[in-house]
Design a protein around this motif. Sequence first.
Motif, PDB file in Angstrom:
ATOM      1  N   GLU A 132      10.234   2.032 -15.098  1.00 40.45           N
ATOM      2  CA  GLU A 132       8.862   2.129 -14.590  1.00 40.45           C
ATOM      3  C   GLU A 132       8.848   2.057 -13.067  1.00 40.45           C
ATOM      4  O   GLU A 132       9.508   1.196 -12.484  1.00 40.45           O
ATOM      5  N   PRO A 133       8.056   2.930 -12.429  1.00 38.29           N
ATOM      6  CA  PRO A 133       7.964   2.817 -10.976  1.00 38.29           C
ATOM      7  C   PRO A 133       7.165   1.584 -10.568  1.00 38.29           C
ATOM      8  O   PRO A 133       6.050   1.378 -11.044  1.00 38.29           O
ATOM      9  N   LEU A 134       7.762   0.773  -9.711  1.00 37.40           N
ATOM     10  CA  LEU A 134       7.113  -0.435  -9.221  1.00 37.40           C
ATOM     11  C   LEU A 134       7.345  -0.516  -7.720  1.00 37.40           C
ATOM     12  O   LEU A 134       8.279   0.074  -7.196  1.00 37.40           O
TER      13      LEU A 134
ATOM     14  N   SER B 187       0.012   9.006  -5.912  1.00 38.84           N
ATOM     15  CA  SER B 187      -1.148   8.450  -5.202  1.00 38.84           C
ATOM     16  C   SER B 187      -0.867   7.054  -4.666  1.00 38.84           C
ATOM     17  O   SER B 187      -1.597   6.562  -3.812  1.00 38.84           O
ATOM     18  N   GLY B 188       0.199   6.420  -5.141  1.00 36.67           N
ATOM     19  CA  GLY B 188       0.586   5.121  -4.583  1.00 36.67           C
ATOM     20  C   GLY B 188       1.638   5.243  -3.501  1.00 36.67           C
ATOM     21  O   GLY B 188       2.253   4.250  -3.126  1.00 36.67           O
ATOM     22  N   ASN B 189       1.870   6.442  -3.025  1.00 36.91           N
ATOM     23  CA  ASN B 189       2.858   6.676  -1.977  1.00 36.91           C
ATOM     24  C   ASN B 189       2.194   7.384  -0.814  1.00 36.91           C
ATOM     25  O   ASN B 189       1.661   8.486  -0.967  1.00 36.91           O
TER      26      ASN B 189
ATOM     27  N   ASN C 288       0.792  -1.225   0.000  1.00 41.12           N
ATOM     28  CA  ASN C 288       0.000   0.000   0.000  1.00 41.12           C
ATOM     29  C   ASN C 288       0.827   1.280   0.000  1.00 41.12           C
ATOM     30  O   ASN C 288       0.443   2.261  -0.610  1.00 41.12           O
TER      31      ASN C 288
ATOM     32  N   ASN D 298       1.295  -0.463 -13.253  1.00 42.05           N
ATOM     33  CA  ASN D 298       2.412  -0.797 -14.135  1.00 42.05           C
ATOM     34  C   ASN D 298       2.713  -2.288 -14.151  1.00 42.05           C
ATOM     35  O   ASN D 298       3.344  -2.787 -15.085  1.00 42.05           O
ATOM     36  N   ARG D 299       2.341  -2.971 -13.106  1.00 43.88           N
ATOM     37  CA  ARG D 299       2.739  -4.370 -12.972  1.00 43.88           C
ATOM     38  C   ARG D 299       1.534  -5.313 -13.069  1.00 43.88           C
ATOM     39  O   ARG D 299       1.616  -6.375 -13.676  1.00 43.88           O
TER      40      ARG D 299
ATOM     41  N   ASP E  79      -3.062   1.991  -7.772  1.00 38.95           N
ATOM     42  CA  ASP E  79      -2.229   3.183  -7.914  1.00 38.95           C
ATOM     43  C   ASP E  79      -1.251   2.974  -9.070  1.00 38.95           C
ATOM     44  O   ASP E  79      -1.171   1.883  -9.626  1.00 38.95           O
ATOM     45  N   PRO E  80      -0.518   4.027  -9.450  1.00 40.84           N
ATOM     46  CA  PRO E  80       0.311   3.919 -10.660  1.00 40.84           C
ATOM     47  C   PRO E  80       1.308   2.752 -10.628  1.00 40.84           C
ATOM     48  O   PRO E  80       1.481   2.060 -11.636  1.00 40.84           O
ATOM     49  N   GLN E  81       1.965   2.538  -9.509  1.00 47.35           N
ATOM     50  CA  GLN E  81       2.955   1.457  -9.462  1.00 47.35           C
ATOM     51  C   GLN E  81       2.291   0.106  -9.708  1.00 47.35           C
ATOM     52  O   GLN E  81       2.820  -0.744 -10.420  1.00 47.35           O
ATOM     53  N   ILE E  82       1.144  -0.084  -9.076  1.00 49.63           N
ATOM     54  CA  ILE E  82       0.451  -1.368  -9.213  1.00 49.63           C
ATOM     55  C   ILE E  82      -0.098  -1.528 -10.626  1.00 49.63           C
ATOM     56  O   ILE E  82      -0.064  -2.610 -11.202  1.00 49.63           O
TER      57      ILE E  82
ATOM     58  N   GLY F  61       4.117   2.350  -0.731  1.00 52.43           N
ATOM     59  CA  GLY F  61       4.979   2.899  -1.769  1.00 52.43           C
ATOM     60  C   GLY F  61       6.360   3.321  -1.301  1.00 52.43           C
ATOM     61  O   GLY F  61       7.147   3.838  -2.108  1.00 52.43           O
TER      62      GLY F  61
ATOM     63  N   SER G   3       8.846   8.024  -7.429  1.00 53.79           N
ATOM     64  CA  SER G   3       7.604   8.275  -8.168  1.00 53.79           C
ATOM     65  C   SER G   3       7.671   9.628  -8.867  1.00 53.79           C
ATOM     66  O   SER G   3       7.194   9.784  -9.998  1.00 53.79           O
TER      67      SER G   3
ATOM     68  N   GLU H  63      -1.689  12.602  -8.712  1.00 57.27           N
ATOM     69  CA  GLU H  63      -1.991  11.270  -9.241  1.00 57.27           C
ATOM     70  C   GLU H  63      -0.729  10.402  -9.226  1.00 57.27           C
ATOM     71  O   GLU H  63      -0.762   9.227  -8.847  1.00 57.27           O
ATOM     72  N   ALA H  64       0.399  10.990  -9.619  1.00 57.63           N
ATOM     73  CA  ALA H  64       1.639  10.212  -9.717  1.00 57.63           C
ATOM     74  C   ALA H  64       2.107   9.703  -8.364  1.00 57.63           C
ATOM     75  O   ALA H  64       2.746   8.659  -8.277  1.00 57.63           O
TER      76      ALA H  64
ATOM     77  N   GLN I 105       0.316  -8.576  -8.129  1.00 56.66           N
ATOM     78  CA  GLN I 105       0.050  -7.502  -7.179  1.00 56.66           C
ATOM     79  C   GLN I 105      -0.951  -7.907  -6.088  1.00 56.66           C
ATOM     80  O   GLN I 105      -1.061  -7.239  -5.061  1.00 56.66           O
TER      81      GLN I 105
ATOM     82  N   THR J 166       9.180   1.961  -3.467  1.00 54.96           N
ATOM     83  CA  THR J 166       9.128   2.201  -4.907  1.00 54.96           C
ATOM     84  C   THR J 166      10.529   2.361  -5.505  1.00 54.96           C
ATOM     85  O   THR J 166      11.338   3.141  -5.011  1.00 54.96           O
TER      86      THR J 166
ATOM     87  N   THR K 144      -8.493   7.590  -3.018  1.00 56.86           N
ATOM     88  CA  THR K 144      -7.779   7.225  -4.233  1.00 56.86           C
ATOM     89  C   THR K 144      -7.032   5.908  -4.043  1.00 56.86           C
ATOM     90  O   THR K 144      -6.353   5.715  -3.043  1.00 56.86           O
TER      91      THR K 144
END
Lengths: 226, 296
Positions: A58-60, A137-139, A47, B107-108, B102-105, A49, A116, A134-135, B34, A52, B189
């Motif tokens: 690519e950010p993963l 949002s996973g962090n 959850n 992507n994968r 989210d963006p990282q997830i 990030g 990110s 948005e970019a 994921q 990352t 989000t």
Amino acid sequence: MSETREITLTVNGTDHTIDVEPRKLLVHAIREDLDMTGTHIGCDTGNCGACTVLVDGEPLKSCLMFTAQADGSEVMTVEGMEDLPESDGDLHPLQEGFHEEHGLQCGYCTPGMIMSGKALLDENPDPSEEEIREAISGNLCRCTGYQNIVKSIEYAAEKLAAQPAADGGRIIAEELADAQTDGGADAGGGGEFTGYDIDDGEFTCGAENCCGGPTTDADHTGGGDT
Amino acid sequence: MKAAPFEHHEPTSVDEAVSLLESLDGPTVLSGGQSLVPMLRFRLANPDVVVDINGIEELGYLREEDGFLKLGALARHADVEGSELIAEKYGSFADAAPLVADPQIRNRGTVVGSVAQADPKGDWGSLLIAHDGEVVARGPDGERVIPADEFFLLPYDTALDEDELITEVRVPTPSDREGSAYHKLKRKTGDYAMAGVGVRLRFDDDGVIEAAGIGMTAVDITNARASDAEDHLEGERPTPDLFEAAGESAAEESHPESDEHGDAAYKERMVKVLTQRALGDAAERAGVVKQRRVSR
């Protein structure tokens, strides 16, 4: 026990060949096998990030893939930021942005935020606030309320835009050379810029951990609204 | 080390993967991972053997072919999000993709992996249902096509056999007078849906609804079809009243559970609202209705 397997990761431009069990998560290989602890483990659930990294650009989330799955890949971690050409041997504009705009408090989420942010600016050098939000949002960040993180990334976008080309920032180099000339210091032989070669004290703001300072005449200490 | 030990296989072709699935004992397929990787690390899943399909390059496609939009098993959520084809012709997919995690997830993670996971809160299953989509699986006996309606059995349980690999999900290409949309309510989000509704409307030349598809997320034990609401719509002209009635019908067909995010009655009302909104978008995208919905 399951068997180990030899894999090769290119991390921040350096090849590393390591033996890993298939079940080893990428983040654990980065932190424990390669001793690069800039990449953090936060939530352990995919959850937050904090882990990352960029895999082939690519950010993963490196806690959501196994190391063996990254065999042969180019991995970039926060430790690699200073080696990028746009960093010019010092902090990357993103890192500088987090410093200048107070984009961190405890700092735990920062490495993930920076990666990110890096992925965003690689794709979109002039993002809107909405796109930045948005970019990232996973962090997750539990300290800042995100406002200053957004400002930090905006700072970096502006700074990067001021660098004219992806060749290491000629204009900054020229400014530095000029500044050194103006200040009476030796600008170095032949005018060929070879990195930050500034006399001690030339760009020190006075803080113990001075970031190296601005490369222009902009106010370094009071720039909250810039 | 968090996950229990497992044997890791990395086939590079569908044939190789299928023969591995047939010969190995209790294999688990790993695609984007994921959802599966956290399950492995928490040891909620403890397979002895993992067949990792990420090296099967032939499965990375997203294309129109033979009257279908086809997504290969390695098409990532981000591939859908960034696709011009999707943006132009598949409104519901374009709506849903950026709302997944989210963006990282994105992507994968893969669309097919999400379908295979069969989480009732997953978004893509509702779109397969709304679009009368299909799941294409390969097993020892060859290829099998499973309609979306027959695929989802229970939470995390599908019609897929253990020795089968999903190679593709697909939906029919839309006609000129067709539109689709997906609306999702989430707490913040990146969250799973509290409720989600995907719709597809096809109109005839006179502007009458010829076919309607409605799939619902997170309000039943699986992604579920709202067939009464579809019946309400077919043969009618699009009006706000019709869409409201269809929304009410979908709400009645839904079976949400109360939880910390909202009680069942609230979620049913949200199904109605989301259905109305999605129908409005779909009709507009089909080029049949010009007016926007008035309330939001």
